[in-house]
Design a protein around this motif. Structure first.
Motif, PDB file in Angstrom:
ATOM      1  N   VAL A  59       0.840  -1.207   0.000  1.00  0.00           N
ATOM      2  CA  VAL A  59       0.000   0.000   0.000  1.00  0.00           C
ATOM      3  C   VAL A  59       0.874   1.255   0.000  1.00  0.00           C
ATOM      4  N   LYS A  60       1.973   1.225   0.737  1.00  0.00           N
ATOM      5  CA  LYS A  60       2.860   2.399   0.781  1.00  0.00           C
ATOM      6  C   LYS A  60       3.509   2.645  -0.582  1.00  0.00           C
ATOM      7  N   MET A  61       3.776   1.599  -1.330  1.00  0.00           N
ATOM      8  CA  MET A  61       4.293   1.794  -2.692  1.00  0.00           C
ATOM      9  C   MET A  61       3.190   2.310  -3.614  1.00  0.00           C
ATOM     10  N   THR A  67       9.458   3.717  -2.486  1.00  0.00           N
ATOM     11  CA  THR A  67       9.850   3.508  -3.879  1.00  0.00           C
ATOM     12  C   THR A  67      10.153   2.030  -4.097  1.00  0.00           C
ATOM     13  N   PRO A  68       9.582   1.399  -5.118  1.00  0.00           N
ATOM     14  CA  PRO A  68       9.859  -0.022  -5.376  1.00  0.00           C
ATOM     15  C   PRO A  68      11.330  -0.277  -5.667  1.00  0.00           C
ATOM     16  N   VAL A  75      -0.762   3.650 -10.990  1.00  0.00           N
ATOM     17  CA  VAL A  75      -2.087   3.902 -10.417  1.00  0.00           C
ATOM     18  C   VAL A  75      -2.701   5.042 -11.219  1.00  0.00           C
ATOM     19  N   ALA A  76      -3.810   4.777 -11.889  1.00  0.00           N
ATOM     20  CA  ALA A  76      -4.451   5.754 -12.773  1.00  0.00           C
ATOM     21  C   ALA A  76      -3.459   6.287 -13.803  1.00  0.00           C
ATOM     22  N   PRO A  80       3.528   6.238  -8.904  1.00  0.00           N
ATOM     23  CA  PRO A  80       3.382   6.887  -7.592  1.00  0.00           C
ATOM     24  C   PRO A  80       4.684   7.468  -7.042  1.00  0.00           C
ATOM     25  N   ALA A  81       5.801   6.782  -7.231  1.00  0.00           N
ATOM     26  CA  ALA A  81       7.065   7.253  -6.668  1.00  0.00           C
ATOM     27  C   ALA A  81       7.549   8.536  -7.337  1.00  0.00           C
TER      28      ALA A  81
END
Length: 328
Positions: A59-61, A67-68, A75-76, A80-81
Motif C-alpha cells: 500500500v505504501k508503494m 519507492t519499489p 495507479v491511474a 506513484p514514486a
C-alpha cells in the motif's frame, strides 16, 4: 485500462543487526517479492495476509510513500514514486493506527484544512462533508479536538477526511478497528454505498474478515511477500480445503448421523447435530437425504470461517494458488 497495475513489484530492505561487541551483520529482507495483479475501476478488493506478509509495504508503494526496488507500478496511469503529489489528488488513504487529522484541532478544522489543501470546490466540499457526517454519525464530534476522540471515532473521522476530495481510489488499512458492532455496520454500509453510487475503487486490508465477506467479491492473499491467491471467496474456501457446516435440528435426540454420503459427522448437542461437507459441494442433496431419513425440525448451513481457511493455507505449502482476475 486497469486503474491499478502491478507487474513483478519488489521491495527490499537492508537490515543491520548486532552480532558481536563491535560487529554488525547486514542482510537484505524482501518484503514484497515479485507481486503482479491488476484492479479495474469500481472493484472492491480485499488484500489480506498475516502480520509481516507485505500488505502495508504494498500500500505504501501504491501511494508513493515507498519507492519499489524492482518491477513496474501504475495507479491511474501515474507512477506513484515519481509523481506522488499529482497522485495524491486522486487517491484517499486511511491507515488504522495513524491519523491524517490534526491532533490538537477540532475535527471540523481538520476538514477545513483538507478543503484548502486539496482545493476542493466549496459546493462539492459542503456536499461531501454533509454526506459523510450523516452516514458516519459525526455530527456531535465536529467541534471535539482529535486528541479527545476514541479510536473508533477517530477512524470514522479519518474515513471522512479521505473522501472529501472525491478520490478515484481508496486504500483502507483496518478501517473498522476499534469500532463497536453498530459502528462497523454503519461504516460497511457507507463503503458499499460509496462504491455503488460513485464507482470508487477500494483496496481493503483488514484482520476482521467479516469486512471482506460483506464488502469484497474478490480477495487477494499475500504471504512472505508473494501473492498466493487471487480470486473469489468461494475459490478461497476451495483452495484452503474449507468446509461448510450443516446444522440439523431433529425432533428428538438420535444416534449420530453417519449414513449421509458426502457429509462427515462432527458433533451432537442433544437433538442438534453438526455435519461437515466440502465448501465447494452443494448442500441440496445432503438436505434432501437428511429430510428423507430423519425427523427434521429445522436446519441451517454455516459458511466456513475465512480466517481458518487462510490459516490452513499458511500452515501447508500454499504455493502459487490462483483463482481469478489479476492472477500472476
Amino acid at each position: 485500462m486497469p486503474l491499478i497495475e502491478l507487474d513483478g513489484l519488489e521491495k527490499t530492505f537492508t537490515v543491520r543487526r548486532k552480532t558481536g561487541l563491535l560487529r554488525r551483520e547486514r542482510r537484505e529482507v524482501r518484503a514484497v517479492d515479485g507481486i503482479s495483479f491488476t484492479v479495474d475501476r469500481g472493484e472492491m478488493v480485499g488484500y489480506i495476509g498475516p502480520n509481516g506478509a507485505g500488505k502495508s509495504t504494498t500500500v505504501k508503494m501504491l501511494t508513493g510513500i515507498l519507492t519499489p526496488s524492482g518491477g513496474r507500478l501504475r495507479v491511474a496511469g501515474i507512477d506513484p514514486a515519481r509523481e506522488r503529489t499529482r497522485l495524491a489528488r486522486r487517491v484517499g488513504v486511511v491507515f488504522g493506527q495513524r491519523t491524517t487529522l490534526w491532533w490538537d484541532l477540532p475535527l471540523r478544522d481538520s476538514y477545513r484544512l483538507t478543503h484548502r489543501m486539496y482545493r476542493i470546490p466549496d459546493d462539492r466540499y459542503e456536499e461531501n462533508l454533509a454526506r459523510c457526517v450523516e452516514l458516519l454519525d459525526l455530527g456531535d464530534l465536529l467541534d471535539v479536538p482529535v486528541r479527545q476522540l476514541s479510536l473508533g471515532q477517530r477512524m470514522r473521522g479519518d474515513i471522512a477526511a479521505a473522501l472529501l476530495h472525491d478520490p478515484e481510489v481508496l486504500y483502507l488499512d483496518e478501517p473498522t478497528i476499534g469500532l463497536d458492532v453498530v459502528s462497523k455496520a454503519r461504516v460497511r454500509g457507507f463503503l458499499r454505498e460509496l462504491n455503488a453510487e460513485r464507482g470508487t475503487t477500494v483496496l481493503l486490508t483488514t484482520h476482521d474478515l467479516t469486512d471482506i465477506e460483506q464488502l469484497c467479491s474478490r480477495v487477494m492473499v499475500i504471504d512472505h511477500g508473494r501473492l498466493v491467491y487471487d480470486g473469489g471467496l468461494a475459490g478461497l474456501h476451495e483452495a484452503g480445503d474449507g468446509e461448510r457446516m450443516l446444522v440439523v435440528d431433529l425432533a428428538r435426540e438420535l444416534p449420530p448421523i453417519t449414513d449421509v454420503p458426502g457429509a462427515r459427522f462432527v458433533r451432537a448437542d442433544g437433538p442438534r447435530q453438526h455435519l461437515a461437507f466440502p465448501a465447494s459441494a452443494s448442500a441440496a442433496p445432503l438436505v434432501a437425504a437428511v429430510a428423507e431419513a430423519y425427523p427434521l425440525v429445522d436446519l441451517s448451513v454455516r459458511e466456513p470461517d475465512i480466517e481458518s481457511v487462510i490459516a490452513k493455507m499458511y500452515g501447508g505449502a500454499a504455493g502459487e494458488l490462483t483463482g481469478g482476475p489479476g492472477s500472476p
